[in-house]
Design an enzyme around this catalytic site. Structure first.
Site, mmCIF file in Angstrom:
data_model
loop_
_atom_site.group_PDB
_atom_site.id
_atom_site.type_symbol
_atom_site.label_atom_id
_atom_site.label_comp_id
_atom_site.label_asym_id
_atom_site.label_seq_id
_atom_site.Cartn_x
_atom_site.Cartn_y
_atom_site.Cartn_z
ATOM 1 N N ASP A 11 0.855 -1.151 -0.092
ATOM 2 C CA ASP A 11 -0.184 -0.105 0.022
ATOM 3 C C ASP A 11 0.818 1.178 0.099
ATOM 4 O OD1 ASP A 11 1.271 -0.306 2.397
ATOM 5 O OD2 ASP A 11 -1.202 -0.167 3.481
ATOM 6 N N SER A 12 2.169 1.173 -0.152
ATOM 7 C CA SER A 12 3.242 2.081 -0.251
ATOM 8 C C SER A 12 2.828 2.790 -1.721
ATOM 9 C CB SER A 12 4.410 1.746 -0.013
ATOM 10 O OG SER A 12 4.787 0.516 -0.912
ATOM 11 N N ASP A 37 -1.060 -6.079 -0.182
ATOM 12 C CA ASP A 37 -1.547 -5.431 1.028
ATOM 13 C C ASP A 37 -2.991 -5.199 1.090
ATOM 14 O OD1 ASP A 37 0.484 -4.991 2.770
ATOM 15 O OD2 ASP A 37 1.337 -3.233 1.896
ATOM 16 N N LYS A 79 -1.355 -9.263 2.892
ATOM 17 C CA LYS A 79 -0.540 -9.027 4.010
ATOM 18 C C LYS A 79 -1.361 -7.939 4.669
ATOM 19 C CE LYS A 79 3.243 -6.128 3.905
ATOM 20 N NZ LYS A 79 2.744 -4.960 4.431
ATOM 21 N N GLU A 133 -1.598 -5.524 8.403
ATOM 22 C CA GLU A 133 -0.958 -4.897 9.609
ATOM 23 C C GLU A 133 -1.527 -5.033 10.873
ATOM 24 O OE1 GLU A 133 0.020 -0.773 8.734
ATOM 25 O OE2 GLU A 133 0.862 -1.280 6.721
ATOM 26 N N GLU A 169 8.960 -4.386 10.480
ATOM 27 C CA GLU A 169 9.351 -2.980 10.122
ATOM 28 C C GLU A 169 9.997 -2.147 11.159
ATOM 29 O OE1 GLU A 169 6.860 -1.188 7.221
ATOM 30 O OE2 GLU A 169 7.864 0.830 7.259
#
Ligand code: KIV
Length: 272
Positions: free
Chosen positions: A52-53, A91, A121, A123, A190
């Site tokens: 999602d970057s 993501d 993925k 978070e 991270e």
């Protein structure tokens, strides 16, 4: 357990586990579009993350929060069309899985159906346990993400190193154990201290992929635009730049502009 070393023609979640058992480090990079994914895949990267970057890198947002599920699906399906070998992980974006487990499952199925990706993925730790369990229950592989989780930037307030204090470090270890127990196939850590990341990698059997988490983990991930120097505004300590593409591209484009202005381009051989 020992597993024979293989030359993986197609990377699966099982291959990653075998790499960890064999001590072979896992390489992971982001990609958000077809052309970049072709280059990354053909260069032998094991895992391609449609992160999602993309919200920052492709759309110019300050955070990862604005990107939508449909935008992630657009990026992921472009990547999937290019990839022949790597495992493609996508993501789930902010707001599509945190509210309740049914919403999480609905978002997960939509991404898997419409993009053709291989895994997702998410978070977070214990606060999203039920959502992850529901997604895993549908047969969708899940990669966890702990430490600095950028979707929570407004809770943290800064992008500084996480889990330096004992309480947060202990919680991170508990979350990693929980993610392994419920069936996640890997975890991204991270921006946490290298000693803590190494301890997590030694505690759990699933692969730990680090970004700013030192060399004691099972693999590394970077944002591809950062490591090839297309983005020259982001300079964290953990980033190794392999090229300076911002400068090289600017020079090439500047030369093109000058050739057009001076009527050097196109020449007699560059026309019909
Ligand atoms: O979105 C992303 O690119 C990521 C990596 C930084 C791990 O989550």
């Amino acid at each position: 357990m020992s597993v024979a070393k293989k030359d993986y023609k197609i990377v699966t979640t099982k291959s990653l586990y075998e790499m960890k058992v064999n001590g072979e480090k896992i390489s992971m990079l982001t990609a958000y579009d077809y052309t970049m994914a072709k280059i990354v895949d053909s260069s032998g990267v094991d895992v391609i993350l449609v992160g999602d970057s993309a919200s920052n890198v492709m759309a110019g947002h300050e955070t990862t929060l604005p990107i939508t599920l449909d935008q992630m699906i657009y990026h992921a399906s472009s990547v999937v069309r290019a990839v022949e070998r790597a495992l493609v992980v996508v993501d789930l974006p902010f707001g599509t899985y945190q509210s309740d487990s049914k919403t999480a499952l609905r978002s997960a199925i939509k991404v898997m159906k419409e993009s053709g990706a291989h895994a997702l993925k998410l978070e977070g730790g214990k606060e999203i346990k039920e959502g992850i369990k529901k997604i895993l229950g549908a047969g969708i592989p899940v990669m966890g993400h702990l430490g600095l989780t950028p979707q929570s930037i407004y809770k943290f307030g800064t992008y500084n190193v996480r889990a330096k204090e004992e309480e947060e470090a202990n919680q991170l270890i508990e979350d990693a154990k929980m993610l392994e127990k419920i069936g996640c196939f890997a975890i991204v850590l991270e921006k946490i201290p290298a000693t803590l990341a190494e301890k997590v990698a030694q505690t759990v059997k699933i692969p730990i992929i680090g970004i700013g988490a030192g060399g004691g983990v099972d693999g590394q991930v970077l944002v591809v635009h950062d490591m090839i120097g297309m983005n020259n505004e982001f300079n964290p300590r953990f980033l190794r730049r392999y090229m300076n593409l911002f400068e090289d591209m600017s020079n090439a484009i500047g030369q093109y502009v000058s050739d057009v202005k001076s009527k050097d381009f196109p020449n007699a051989n560059e026309q019909y």
